[in-house]
Design an enzyme around this catalytic site. Structure first.
Site: not given
Ligand code: CO
Length: 148
Positions: A89-90, A51, A135, A46, A131-132
């Site tokens: 998470c990236l 991000q 953000h 995701g 999760h996304e």
């Molecule tokens: Co994330």
């Protein structure tokens, strides 16, 4: 397509409430394509616009089936159930913590053409979407980590 730099934890942009996406044009499609390439290169499931440094309400989510869903201006219509699973998470490298998420989610969002979609998500897919979407409101997964 082009790889974008992934913003890392500590950057203020990850803590902002993002703004609605109001234009549905070739540029949006290009950014979404770049996000997909960037997510795959980083082996994530995701990626949200903040991000890559864009304070806009959209994200891409990879389903358990590997289908990619593009959520633009998503809103939760219904949520139920709960399950705890480790997330990463990236933007937060090498950190994995258990987070409680609903196991059922019904969302309304727009696709890249601006069409409104309503769709249900379960289990892993619901988790990725939650999760996304967090953000988009400046929330990172470890804010919600279950105390061990
Ligand atoms: Co994330």
């Amino acid at each position: 397509m082009a790889l974008r730099d992934v913003v890392k934890d500590g950057d203020d942009i990850l803590r902002k409430v993002c703004r609605e996406q109001t234009t549905f044009d070739a540029r949006l499609g290009q950014i979404l394509d770049d996000m997909l390439e960037t997510m795959k290169a980083a082996e994530g499931v995701g990626l949200a616009a903040p991000q890559i440094g864009l304070m806009k309400r959209y994200a891409i989510c990879q389903m358990e089936s590997n289908e990619i869903v593009e959520l633009i201006n998503p809103v939760v219509l219904a949520a139920s159930g709960e399950a705890v699973m480790n997330e990463g998470c990236l933007s937060v490298p090498k950190k994995y913590l258990p987070v409680k998420r609903p196991t059922y989610l019904k969302l309304r969002y727009q696709n890249r053409k601006g069409e409104t979609v309503e769709r249900e998500f379960r289990d892993f897919d619901a988790r990725v979407c939650c999760h996304e979407m967090d953000h988009l409101d400046g929330i990172l997964f470890y804010d919600k980590a279950v105390k061990e």
